[in-house]
Design an enzyme around this catalytic site. Structure first.
Site, mmCIF file in Angstrom:
data_model
loop_
_atom_site.group_PDB
_atom_site.id
_atom_site.type_symbol
_atom_site.label_atom_id
_atom_site.label_comp_id
_atom_site.label_asym_id
_atom_site.label_seq_id
_atom_site.Cartn_x
_atom_site.Cartn_y
_atom_site.Cartn_z
ATOM 1 N N TYR A 10 0.833 -1.237 0.049
ATOM 2 C CA TYR A 10 -0.104 0.081 0.012
ATOM 3 C C TYR A 10 0.759 1.163 -0.039
ATOM 4 C CZ TYR A 10 -3.165 -3.703 1.965
ATOM 5 O OH TYR A 10 -3.878 -4.817 2.149
ATOM 6 N N TYR A 138 -13.990 -6.172 4.397
ATOM 7 C CA TYR A 138 -12.871 -6.290 3.964
ATOM 8 C C TYR A 138 -12.422 -7.827 4.337
ATOM 9 C CZ TYR A 138 -7.816 -6.742 3.115
ATOM 10 O OH TYR A 138 -6.660 -7.154 2.969
ATOM 11 N N ASP A 241 -16.014 -14.174 8.973
ATOM 12 C CA ASP A 241 -14.585 -13.859 8.927
ATOM 13 C C ASP A 241 -14.172 -13.012 10.340
ATOM 14 O OD1 ASP A 241 -12.226 -12.629 8.380
ATOM 15 O OD2 ASP A 241 -12.617 -11.654 6.499
ATOM 16 N N LYS A 270 -4.628 -13.313 12.068
ATOM 17 C CA LYS A 270 -3.884 -12.420 12.730
ATOM 18 C C LYS A 270 -3.589 -12.971 14.103
ATOM 19 C CE LYS A 270 -5.254 -8.308 10.110
ATOM 20 N NZ LYS A 270 -6.415 -8.716 9.192
#
Ligand SMILES: *Cc1c(COP(=O)(O)O)cnc(C)c1O
Length: 431
Positions: A10, A138, A241, A270
């Site tokens: 990014y 997302y 998610d 994560k």
């Protein structure tokens, strides 16, 4: 143009200042070359929940490395993978009894979507081959995931010609503590989408309670419960998610617990390994798993990342869970939550600041949403001058600290977040 060998994510490599060189870390802080220490308000993209250099996690990796660093899961198995699968079944919502490992959150979601489509094929509904996602969602950066990220605000509009088309329901708007009646409009909007498209939808995907990268949009457990009921009514699988929300971020071990529901498929990553190694788990209920059991080898789940069930990752994930439970992390999260509420939610100057649109707190997550992203320009350098690493995106200045962050450190982070707006208010005053 400079010849950068290391290409950053990014990042506009042409204009961006050089990345800061990290040489180590301890607790909630990391150290830069030259000795500068920064308090990490983001715990490295929300995964380093135990902070840096946690002695037990480091020891687990070293110990496992002496025994077995890697072996394929094709036809072979090993204790760390078996134990982690058992542990995840134990701690996740009741009914998620089967665990498929992969190497990252995005791949974990790809696995979930393939699983859902193949489930529909093998239960006689091959026409149910699309996903339904939410605006502001997302779910990762791989192609399949990009196609279920918010098509307008997400980072992926550039690729719209390349991506398959799915259905998007509106993002929920009622806040976390909204009464049931105030969530009705969100629920009806979801119902209308399912009514119109359920015949071709394999699964509804959602980040329960907290749409994270889509702007830290928080919603009500009533919405999550209604999603479960609607999926049952319309014969659509429900996929949670929990890559960002899992492992305590919303104040319970999993966001699903706030609503008391079990999804058909759930994805974790994560915080799974405490951030120490990349790994993910896609969990499924007996109903989903059962659709893959047959005399026909073609009904097997045809997926197998090289590094799935990596012993180092599984071992550190087991240690992470043990530390989480033994050291009562949910209590630590409750303490951080109380500070975030007191320092941000209950700060009337901040809430009344002309550039601030909204302040939200859930578990160990807080965000100051501004009206115009321009007003966050310079905040990262300001935070660094005060010893804090913040990385805002878009209109969102947020913190998702490591759970080992002390009360003083937490206040230092909120002071810096508020300090930015105080300084701007003072600068705006006529001399
Ligand atoms: C970060 C994230 C992903 C993607 O995980 P990666 O490990 O970066 O591939 C997917 N879903 C959610 C909700 C996330 O926050």
């Amino acid at each position: 143009m400079t010849a950068a060998t290391l290409w950053h994510p990014y990042a506009q490599m042409h204009t961006q200042p050089p990345a800061l060189n990290v040489i180590g870390g301890k607790g909630a802080r990391f150290t830069l070359e030259g000795g500068e220490s920064l308090l990490d308000a983001t715990c490295s993209w929300w995964c380093m929940i135990h902070g840096y250099s946690h002695p037990r996690l480091v020891a687990a990796i070293k110990d496992q490395a002496d025994t077995l660093c890697h072996v394929m899961l094709g036809g072979l198995t090993h204790e760390p993978a078996k134990q982690l699968a058992d542990a995840l079944v134990r701690v996740t919502p009741a009914g998620l009894n089967h665990v498929f490992f992969s190497d990252s959150g995005s791949v974990g979601m790809e696995v979930a979507m393939k699983m859902a489509v193949q489930y529909q094929v093998q239960t006689g509904q091959p026409e149910k081959h699309r996903m339904m996602s939410l605006m502001r969602a997302y779910h990762g950066d791989t192609s399949g995931c990009m196609a279920v990220c918010d098509p307008e605000e997400g980072m992926h509009s550039l690729f719209s010609g390349y991506l398959p088309r799915h259905h998007f329901a509106p993002a929920p708007t009622a806040p976390f503590d909204a009464p049931r009646a105030a969530v009705e409009d969100d629920i009806q909007a979801l119902r209308r989408m399912l009514e119109a498209h359920h015949h071709e939808v394999a699964a509804l995907l959602m980040e329960p309670l907290l749409q994270a990268a889509g702007g830290l949009n928080m919603t009500s457990p009533h919405y999550v419960r209604a999603a479960r009921e609607l999926c049952d009514e319309f014969d659509v699988l429900l996929v949670f998610d929990e890559v960002a929300t899992g492992f305590g971020r919303t104040g319970k071990l999993f966001a699903a617990e706030h609503a008391g529901v079990t999804p058909d498929i759930m994805v974790l990553s994560k915080g799974l390994t405490g951030g120490y190694l990349g790994h993910a788990a896609t969990l499924a209920t007996d109903k989903v798993y059962g659709a893959f059991l047959s005399e026909d080898p073609g009904h097997a789940f045809m997926h197998g990342p090289t590094f799935m069930g990596n012993p180092l990752a599984c071992r550190v994930a087991l240690e992470s869970l043990a530390v989480f439970e033994e050291e009562r992390y949910l209590d630590k999260i409750a303490t951080l939550n109380a500070i975030l509420r007191q320092e941000l939610l209950e700060d009337s100057d901040l809430r009344a600041h002309s550039e601030v649109d909204d302040v939200r707190v859930l578990g160990a997550t807080a965000v100051i949403e501004v009206k115009d992203a321009v007003c966050l320009k310079g905040v990262q350098a300001f935070a660094r001058r005060h010893g804090v690493w913040l990385r805002p995106f878009g209109r969102w200045l947020y913190t998702m600290p490591a759970y080992v962050t002390t009360a003083d450190e937490m206040r230092r982070i909120t002071d810096v977040m508020k300090g930015w707006f105080r300084e701007r208010a003072e600068q705006a005053k006529p001399a």
